[in-house]
Scaffold this motif. Sequence first.
Motif, PDB file in Angstrom:
ATOM      1  N   ASN A   1     -14.854  59.618  18.240  1.00 44.36           N
ATOM      2  CA  ASN A   1     -14.275  60.001  19.521  1.00 44.36           C
ATOM      3  C   ASN A   1     -15.281  60.716  20.410  1.00 44.36           C
TER       4      ASN A   1
ATOM      5  N   LEU B   1      -6.131  54.973  16.568  1.00 44.31           N
ATOM      6  CA  LEU B   1      -6.484  55.625  15.310  1.00 44.31           C
ATOM      7  C   LEU B   1      -6.510  57.148  15.432  1.00 44.31           C
ATOM      8  N   LEU B   2      -6.732  57.640  16.648  1.00 38.92           N
ATOM      9  CA  LEU B   2      -6.794  59.084  16.882  1.00 38.92           C
ATOM     10  C   LEU B   2      -6.100  59.407  18.199  1.00 38.92           C
TER      11      LEU B   2
ATOM     12  N   LEU C   1      -9.732  52.956  19.415  1.00 39.84           N
ATOM     13  CA  LEU C   1      -9.892  54.274  18.808  1.00 39.84           C
ATOM     14  C   LEU C   1      -8.706  55.173  19.149  1.00 39.84           C
TER      15      LEU C   1
ATOM     16  N   ARG D   1     -13.069  59.572  12.575  1.00 39.68           N
ATOM     17  CA  ARG D   1     -12.360  59.260  13.819  1.00 39.68           C
ATOM     18  C   ARG D   1     -12.742  60.276  14.890  1.00 39.68           C
TER      19      ARG D   1
END
Length: 150
Positions: free
Chosen positions: A105, A135-136, A132, A101
């Motif tokens: 990024n 997820l992060l 994303l 992740r």
Amino acid sequence: MTDARDALIAAARDAASRAYAPYSGYHVGAALLLDNGDVVTGANVENASYGLTLCAETAAIAKIANEGWIDRLAEVAIVGGRPDGDALIGSEPVRPCGRCRQILNEAAERSRADILVHCASGDGTSIATYRLSELLPAAFGPKDLGLITD
């Protein structure tokens, strides 16, 4: 289902077929869609010294970084499961690990995009799509070092 998403997942599934996973037996493939429509893939590469193992997403990001395309990431697909002949088995979508992740990024920030990440099960029965940033959340990246400004 969109044709573009399905094609990206198919590319990730194909990449998973080339994984080197003699220790876990778990094959993962990643496909990166670039802003020009090109697709770059990677597969996990295990190592007897487990800490040296490369995840599929990391292998694919390394490929685009080495080509000078780190700022062209538009979308990602990830597929994983255990091989059963020419097919993968597993009914749960595979999500990127924390390290991946963060690696994704880096490219997403360079691309100035909150990319879509399509996570698919090995058997193709389940797909989950995330941004994303989901997820992060609150990610640390180039922007925090002042390397990217809007």
